[in-house]
Enzyme design. Structure first.
Site, PDB file in Angstrom:
ATOM      1  N   ASP A 177       0.789  -1.243   0.000  1.00  0.00           N
ATOM      2  CA  ASP A 177       0.000   0.000   0.000  1.00  0.00           C
ATOM      3  C   ASP A 177       0.816   1.285   0.000  1.00  0.00           C
ATOM      4  O   ASP A 177       0.299   2.333   0.403  1.00  0.00           O
ATOM      5  CB  ASP A 177      -0.932   0.043   1.228  1.00  0.00           C
ATOM      6  CG  ASP A 177      -1.897  -1.116   1.303  1.00  0.00           C
ATOM      7  OD1 ASP A 177      -1.960  -1.901   0.336  1.00  0.00           O
ATOM      8  OD2 ASP A 177      -2.583  -1.253   2.320  1.00  0.00           O
TER       9      ASP A 177
ATOM     10  N   HIS B 224      -0.443   5.055   1.193  1.00  0.00           N
ATOM     11  CA  HIS B 224       0.110   5.743   2.358  1.00  0.00           C
ATOM     12  C   HIS B 224       0.808   7.037   1.959  1.00  0.00           C
ATOM     13  O   HIS B 224       0.540   8.108   2.513  1.00  0.00           O
ATOM     14  CB  HIS B 224       1.102   4.826   3.083  1.00  0.00           C
ATOM     15  CG  HIS B 224       0.482   3.598   3.660  1.00  0.00           C
ATOM     16  ND1 HIS B 224       1.110   2.823   4.609  1.00  0.00           N
ATOM     17  CD2 HIS B 224      -0.708   2.985   3.430  1.00  0.00           C
ATOM     18  CE1 HIS B 224       0.337   1.799   4.932  1.00  0.00           C
ATOM     19  NE2 HIS B 224      -0.762   1.875   4.221  1.00  0.00           N
TER      20      HIS B 224
ATOM     21  N   GLU C  42      -7.384  -3.281  -3.576  1.00  0.00           N
ATOM     22  CA  GLU C  42      -8.746  -3.092  -3.087  1.00  0.00           C
ATOM     23  C   GLU C  42      -9.299  -1.728  -3.486  1.00  0.00           C
ATOM     24  O   GLU C  42     -10.393  -1.637  -4.033  1.00  0.00           O
ATOM     25  CB  GLU C  42      -8.737  -3.247  -1.563  1.00  0.00           C
ATOM     26  CG  GLU C  42     -10.075  -3.093  -0.879  1.00  0.00           C
ATOM     27  CD  GLU C  42      -9.957  -3.319   0.617  1.00  0.00           C
ATOM     28  OE1 GLU C  42     -10.725  -4.112   1.166  1.00  0.00           O
ATOM     29  OE2 GLU C  42      -9.065  -2.696   1.232  1.00  0.00           O
TER      30      GLU C  42
ATOM     31  N   GLU D 224      -8.070   5.235  -4.217  1.00  0.00           N
ATOM     32  CA  GLU D 224      -6.802   5.660  -3.631  1.00  0.00           C
ATOM     33  C   GLU D 224      -5.656   5.477  -4.616  1.00  0.00           C
ATOM     34  O   GLU D 224      -4.648   6.181  -4.541  1.00  0.00           O
ATOM     35  CB  GLU D 224      -6.560   4.914  -2.318  1.00  0.00           C
ATOM     36  CG  GLU D 224      -7.483   5.392  -1.207  1.00  0.00           C
ATOM     37  CD  GLU D 224      -7.277   4.654   0.107  1.00  0.00           C
ATOM     38  OE1 GLU D 224      -7.033   5.321   1.130  1.00  0.00           O
ATOM     39  OE2 GLU D 224      -7.379   3.415   0.107  1.00  0.00           O
TER      40      GLU D 224
END
Length: 883
Positions: free
Chosen positions: A631, A635, A706, A710
């Site tokens: 991720d 982040h 997922e 983002e």
């Protein structure tokens, strides 16, 4: 009877897999010591493929790994984050200075209608001076909103950018790692068998199964999947197995009757089917596998009979490759099949030195085998058994296998390119005004490489955007991929794709395709923003950003940066924003100076900047696996976005912080392939057109992601940071990434009713949920509520949201899921997800969205800890929602 017993055993094993918390099973016949990665608590409940008349054996059926592999993600995600408030008196703003009395958020004005039936009996719940149920503090008086407004704002501009043939892959910087970030050589994940690597390792790429865990996880090149057999299966081989899955082999989860159309909750491709295996007589349990020359698009997988042996098989593994190729050096080829050979026919030579065999397996699928001996001598392959096709001893040369779905017509295409193979690839790209282009260029090797064209497979989003030259070279040959629809064969060593609609005019302000970037708000709308902003400016910025999570700290910094921008620029009140901007800089400085709760460290093993949390706790899943490279684009994207806003509001801030922010960009989305400190494009996969979030975790079903929104946030943050610091290449790259995402998300993740790339039984879910390389599951890592599953593909709501989430998709999703008569009405959703749903609604119905956020009895628990009511209201107004 024997077949019935095999089928019954298979069903029992599959049922056991589906038990909550069970482990996914490795391929049938594998050793008990080769345990699969631990599964999570969410399990798939699957139906079985409808082809019951087939011979269903472990060899032909494969294994379906039902359990959702969490790979570092916790079973419960603390989401949304809690919002904390300071406790100033109503007469002061967060800095303690006097608030403009003419702009007080506590003045009484007429109320607007409440569009939310569920909230009509809800009293104002703005946090009081004593802690509420979530421990938040703040003034008790509700925010009052004006209801007298002039016309809707007209289209404005927000730092538009024009470019002429800008290279998008210019290096970001050559700065060293800041001295306050410790370098460590003890990453908990070792580099297994990686040799001859000329630079940093791309941790999140498709071939990671060859160097993680027990190294038996599949690598998905599309359309094929390959894996190290390790003595498993009917053939007992130690070579590289090759599989290709047809649509009828899919397993589907239980239907969800709450969603119109009752779509399957998931679909899964079987793994472990060893259709063909490229091996050698000399390979056994002493076989050594090395990964050599890994890049963003390729790797060389090398098998040797034992350590130090000069004998070898080298497999060039490249995304989209048309054949699986083994380059043999002084070994006896064993071409094996755990399905079993039904028929093998020597089919002559398509051209001198190339020998062809037609293979029909026991599942009735047709494959082609090409053998190209270095000495040109007929290899005279011999069928030793129904699992073994054997070649001559001491063989050096090339063996290629490919599945042929198109009979004689397909065979002619494969014949034309047999003997050559891609070794590696590079990507180039440029942007000129609103048009972007990017190209893949493959290096090739093999027999008559200079005169023999490559055959490569393109994904649907490539085919959609081919330029005329590339489109002319695509051929009528397709093979299904595991999760990306049908791959189409293309002849040639390069492709060029064109993206004609880059969002170059998108800035920090609300943006839509029809209105562009809206910065010119009416005085009345500006007043509304000024009225509500002080309440959210009273949040405890220091507490909300000083967390033990890079993810949640970044979300909070991004939220406050957007809030400050909204007040400063859209409401045209720099004075009201000044104190919060100063606090925001101080909060950001905590991370630049590396004084957060878990400081960053530079990992000298895999080459990247990671959280020190796992080093201290020995917990691989802490902060969603950041230390394991999970991720990073999520982040770090939030930090980059916050920095872009801060730097745009105060250019003097840039110089002191630029190197640190650029470091984050280089870690998650590096533009240079020769950077010694970071790999090229760790997260974003230029071949797939989107990112993969999974880092150094072994996974039977490959990489996954997922939150598509983002992913878009990261591309948008890169674009805006490039704009802020004047890095034209970075800005152009962000624009091009957004365009690729817009296209790939529509094709694979955000499924309109016309989608043909995902199974028809699945598309009514509207979003893919968690998309793996080998399966898709309409769920999340933190819960199964519809607002979670759909909402994780919405947040954060930013100017790019209306670009990557088109109106047709949003309309279909809203009507199916969240409309008043839908399965999960937004009006009944609780918590921060409610605000996310209504902010997303602004893309298609900005007036209702605006009414929701402007209602006088607004409940602040409806705002996620990574968002603000102030921005949501401005966003809806900018898209046309003000009265």
């Amino acid at each position: 009877m024997e077949r019935q017993l095999v089928w019954l055993s298979t069903v029992i094993l599959m049922w056991f897999q589906a038990i909550q918390g069970a482990y996914g099973l490795p391929q049938f016949g594998s050793k008990s010591s080769q345990a699969a990665p631990a599964a999570g608590t969410t399990s798939f409940k699957t139906q079985y493929p409808p082809n019951a008349d087939r011979i269903l054996t472990p060899a032909t059926q494969g294994v379906y790994h039902f359990s959702l592999e969490r790979d570092g993600h916790p079973s419960l995600q603390p989401f949304p984050t809690v919002i904390s408030y300071k406790t100033p008196t109503p007469e002061t703003n967060p800095s303690g200075t006097e608030i403009h009395t003419s702009k007080s958020p506590f003045s009484s004005v007429p109320q607007v209608d409440n569009p939310d039936p569920a909230s009509s009996s809800v009293s104002p719940t703005l946090p009081s001076s004593s802690s509420d149920a979530e421990g938040r503090k703040g003034p008790v008086t509700p925010v009052a909103l004006s209801t007298s407004y002039p016309e809707i704002p007209v289209k404005g501009t927000d730092t538009p950018s024009t470019m002429a043939s800008q290279d998008v892959f210019q290096p970001i910087s050559s700065d060293p790692i800041p001295t306050n970030i410790q370098s460590r050589d003890d990453h908990p994940v070792p580099k297994l068998g990686i040799v001859n690597a000329t630079g940093p390792i791309a941790t999140n790429k498709f071939y990671a199964g060859f160097f993680l865990g027990n190294r038996s996880c599949a690598t998905f090149t599309h359309p094929y999947s390959i894996s190290w057999a390790q003595g498993t299966g009917n053939a007992g081989s130690w070579g590289i197995s090759v599989s290709h899955i047809e649509a009828e082999q899919l397993a589907f989860g239980q239907p969800n009757p709450k969603i119109p159309g009752s779509p399957a909750s998931n679909y899964i491709n079987p793994i472990g089917i060893q259709s063909l295996i490229l091996s050698a007589t000399e390979l056994s349990n002493s076989t050594v596998l090395n990964v050599e020359q890994p890049t963003a698009f390729s790797a060389q997988i090398v098998l040797r009979p034992q350590n130090g042996s000069s004998q070898s098989i080298t497999f060039p593994v490249v995304q989209g490759m048309g054949y699986v190729t083994g380059v043999y050096n002084d070994l006896q080829p064993n071409i094996q099949s755990s399905i079993g050979f039904q028929k093998v026919v020597s089919a002559g030579s398509p051209r001198p030195g190339v020998f062809k065999y037609r293979v029909t397996l026991e599942d009735n699928k047709s494959w082609l085998v090409y053998v190209i001996p270095a000495n040109g001598t007929d290899p005279d392959l011999r069928l030793e058994s129904n699992t073994l096709l054997c070649g001559p001893s001491g063989f050096s040369g090339i063996v290629q296998v490919t599945k042929n779905p198109a009979g004689d017509a397909g065979e002619k295409f494969f014949d034309n390119s047999a003997g050559v193979y891609p070794v590696t690839a590079n990507v180039t790209g440029s942007v000129s005004n609103t048009t972007g282009t990017y190209s893949f260029n493959w290096e090739k090797a093999g027999k008559d490489a200079s005169s023999t064209p490559l055959l490569m497979f393109a994904l649907p989003h490539h085919v959609e955007s081919f330029d005329d030259n590339t489109r002319a070279r695509q051929i009528a040959l397709q093979l299904r991929t595991t999760t990306k629809g049908n791959a189409t064969a293309v002849i040639g060593e390069s492709w060029t794709m064109v993206e004609p609609d880059l969002p170059v005019d998108m800035g920090f302000a609300p943006w839509s395709p029809t209105r562009g970037s809206v910065t010119n708000f009416s005085p009345a709308i500006q007043q509304v923003i000024r009225d509500i902003a002080p309440t959210e400016l009273q949040q405890d910025m220091d507490a909300e950003t000083n967390l033990d999570s890079m993810y949640f700290s970044g979300k909070a910094l991004s939220k406050f940066a957007t809030l400050v921008y909204t007040v400063n620029t859209l409401a045209n009140d720099p004075q009201l924003a000044a104190s919060a901007l100063s606090t925001l800089k101080a909060c950001f400085a905590r991370f630049v100076t590396n004084h957060q709760k878990w400081p960053l460290v530079y990992d000298n093993v895999w080459k990247g900047v990671v959280s020190s949390a796992t080093y201290a706790t020995n917990d691989s899943g802490v902060d969603f696996g950041n230390s394991y490279y999970n991720d990073h684009h999520f982040h770090y994207g939030y930090f980059i976005h916050a920095a872009a806003i801060i730097g745009s509001l105060d250019p003097s801030w840039i110089d002191e912080n630029k190197a640190w922010v650029n470091m984050l960009v280089r870690d998650a989305g590096n533009s240079a392939a020769n950077d010694p400190l970071f790999p090229f494009s760790r997260a974003f996969d230029w071949f797939h057109g989107h990112s993969w979030a999974k880092g150094l975790f072994a996974s039977w079903d490959g990489k996954d992601q997922e939150s598509t929104s983002e992913d878009a946030m990261f591309a948008y943050a890169v674009k805006m940071w490039g704009n802020t610091i004047g890095d034209k290449s970075m800005e152009a790259r962000g624009n091009l990434m957004l365009a690729l995402l817009k296209r790939s998300l529509r094709n694979y993740f955000l499924m309109e009713s016309t989608n043909t790339n995902q199974p028809a039984q699945f598309t009514a879910n509207k979003v893919s949920g968690i998309m793996f390389e080998n399966k898709a599951d309409h769920t999340t890592y933190f819960g199964t509520n519809l607002e979670y599953i759909q909402g994780i593909h919405m947040l954060p709501i930013l100017p790019c949201s209306a670009y990557t989430r088109n109106q047709k998709f949003v309309t279909e999703e809203w009507n199916a899921m969240f409309a008043p008569n839908a399965s999960d009405p937004a009006s009944t959703v609780t918590g921060g997800w409610k605000g996310i749903l209504y902010a997303n609604l602004a893309i298609i119905d900005p007036k209702t969205s605006y009414q929701f956020f402007s209602q006088p009895n607004f409940d602040y628990s409806w705002i996620d800890g990574g968002a603000s009511r102030t921005w949501y209201l401005a966003y809806a107004a900018g898209l046309g929602g003000s009265p």
